[in-house]
Motif scaffolding. Structure first.
Motif, PDB file in Angstrom:
ATOM      1  N   PRO A 142       0.792  -1.229   0.000  1.00  0.00           N
ATOM      2  CA  PRO A 142       0.000   0.000   0.000  1.00  0.00           C
ATOM      3  C   PRO A 142       0.829   1.287   0.000  1.00  0.00           C
ATOM      4  O   PRO A 142       0.302   2.355  -0.292  1.00  0.00           O
ATOM      5  CB  PRO A 142      -0.799  -0.103   1.302  1.00  0.00           C
ATOM      6  N   SER A 143       2.113   1.177   0.327  1.00  0.00           N
ATOM      7  CA  SER A 143       2.929   2.388   0.443  1.00  0.00           C
ATOM      8  C   SER A 143       4.394   2.052   0.154  1.00  0.00           C
ATOM      9  O   SER A 143       4.787   0.891   0.165  1.00  0.00           O
ATOM     10  CB  SER A 143       2.782   2.995   1.842  1.00  0.00           C
ATOM     11  N   PRO A 144       5.212   3.088  -0.099  1.00  0.00           N
ATOM     12  CA  PRO A 144       6.635   2.865  -0.389  1.00  0.00           C
ATOM     13  C   PRO A 144       7.367   2.228   0.785  1.00  0.00           C
ATOM     14  O   PRO A 144       6.880   2.230   1.922  1.00  0.00           O
ATOM     15  CB  PRO A 144       7.177   4.277  -0.634  1.00  0.00           C
ATOM     16  N   LEU A 145       8.557   1.699   0.502  1.00  0.00           N
ATOM     17  CA  LEU A 145       9.416   1.193   1.571  1.00  0.00           C
ATOM     18  C   LEU A 145       9.800   2.339   2.500  1.00  0.00           C
ATOM     19  O   LEU A 145       9.972   3.480   2.052  1.00  0.00           O
ATOM     20  CB  LEU A 145      10.700   0.586   0.993  1.00  0.00           C
ATOM     21  N   ASN A 146       9.927   2.046   3.760  1.00  0.00           N
ATOM     22  CA  ASN A 146      10.376   3.051   4.720  1.00  0.00           C
ATOM     23  C   ASN A 146      11.882   3.240   4.574  1.00  0.00           C
ATOM     24  O   ASN A 146      12.627   2.268   4.473  1.00  0.00           O
ATOM     25  CB  ASN A 146      10.020   2.618   6.145  1.00  0.00           C
ATOM     26  N   GLU A 147      12.303   4.484   4.545  1.00  0.00           N
ATOM     27  CA  GLU A 147      13.713   4.800   4.331  1.00  0.00           C
ATOM     28  C   GLU A 147      14.359   5.266   5.631  1.00  0.00           C
ATOM     29  O   GLU A 147      13.796   6.088   6.357  1.00  0.00           O
ATOM     30  CB  GLU A 147      13.841   5.888   3.266  1.00  0.00           C
ATOM     31  N   PHE A 148      15.540   4.734   5.923  1.00  0.00           N
ATOM     32  CA  PHE A 148      16.264   5.103   7.132  1.00  0.00           C
ATOM     33  C   PHE A 148      17.081   6.374   6.923  1.00  0.00           C
ATOM     34  O   PHE A 148      17.524   6.671   5.815  1.00  0.00           O
ATOM     35  CB  PHE A 148      17.233   3.991   7.551  1.00  0.00           C
ATOM     36  N   VAL A 149      17.326   7.067   8.014  1.00  0.00           N
ATOM     37  CA  VAL A 149      18.251   8.197   8.032  1.00  0.00           C
ATOM     38  C   VAL A 149      19.664   7.620   7.998  1.00  0.00           C
ATOM     39  O   VAL A 149      19.971   6.698   8.755  1.00  0.00           O
ATOM     40  CB  VAL A 149      18.066   9.048   9.316  1.00  0.00           C
ATOM     41  N   ILE A 150      20.504   8.122   7.096  1.00  0.00           N
ATOM     42  CA  ILE A 150      21.895   7.693   7.063  1.00  0.00           C
ATOM     43  C   ILE A 150      22.809   8.911   7.030  1.00  0.00           C
ATOM     44  O   ILE A 150      22.412   9.992   6.601  1.00  0.00           O
ATOM     45  CB  ILE A 150      22.220   6.778   5.854  1.00  0.00           C
ATOM     46  N   LYS A 151      24.009   8.723   7.521  1.00  0.00           N
ATOM     47  CA  LYS A 151      25.027   9.777   7.492  1.00  0.00           C
ATOM     48  C   LYS A 151      26.365   9.119   7.194  1.00  0.00           C
ATOM     49  O   LYS A 151      26.614   7.990   7.574  1.00  0.00           O
ATOM     50  CB  LYS A 151      25.092  10.508   8.818  1.00  0.00           C
ATOM     51  N   VAL A 152      27.222   9.853   6.510  1.00  0.00           N
ATOM     52  CA  VAL A 152      28.572   9.380   6.242  1.00  0.00           C
ATOM     53  C   VAL A 152      29.515  10.139   7.167  1.00  0.00           C
ATOM     54  O   VAL A 152      29.496  11.372   7.212  1.00  0.00           O
ATOM     55  CB  VAL A 152      28.965   9.608   4.768  1.00  0.00           C
ATOM     56  N   ASP A 153      30.302   9.397   7.941  1.00  0.00           N
ATOM     57  CA  ASP A 153      31.288  10.007   8.832  1.00  0.00           C
ATOM     58  C   ASP A 153      32.433  10.530   7.976  1.00  0.00           C
ATOM     59  O   ASP A 153      33.123   9.751   7.312  1.00  0.00           O
ATOM     60  CB  ASP A 153      31.780   8.971   9.837  1.00  0.00           C
TER      61      ASP A 153
END
Length: 82
Positions: free
Chosen positions: A54-65
């Motif tokens: 019913p909806s898009p995949l949930n996307e995680f917050v990511i960061k590059v050190d």
């Protein structure tokens, strides 16, 4: 929580590997995320391309050190699931 990662156009994104239909684990195959339970499909940007999800995949917050170059995936979603 399982996750799948996708690199597209030199940008890195991390998605929850659970289908938004019934929480089955999706797999990356041939340029799309596929759900084996009911043949749902998501594009490389997480959008639904074949129902029943019913909806898009949930996307995680990511960061590059910057110092180490390590990619950190946070347990927070970019948008809250509906």
């Amino acid at each position: 929580v399982g996750s799948e990662m996708c690199i597209r156009d030199s940008s890195l994104r991390a998605f929850d590997a659970r289908c938004t239909h019934l929480d089955c684990n999706v797999k990356w195959k041939k340029g799309a995320f596929l759900c084996p339970c009911h043949n749902g499909e998501f594009s490389s940007s997480g959008e639904v391309t074949r129902k029943p999800p019913p909806s898009p995949l949930n996307e995680f917050v990511i960061k590059v050190d910057d110092a180490s170059g390590a990619v950190v995936v946070y347990a927070d979603y970019l948008k809250k699931p509906a």
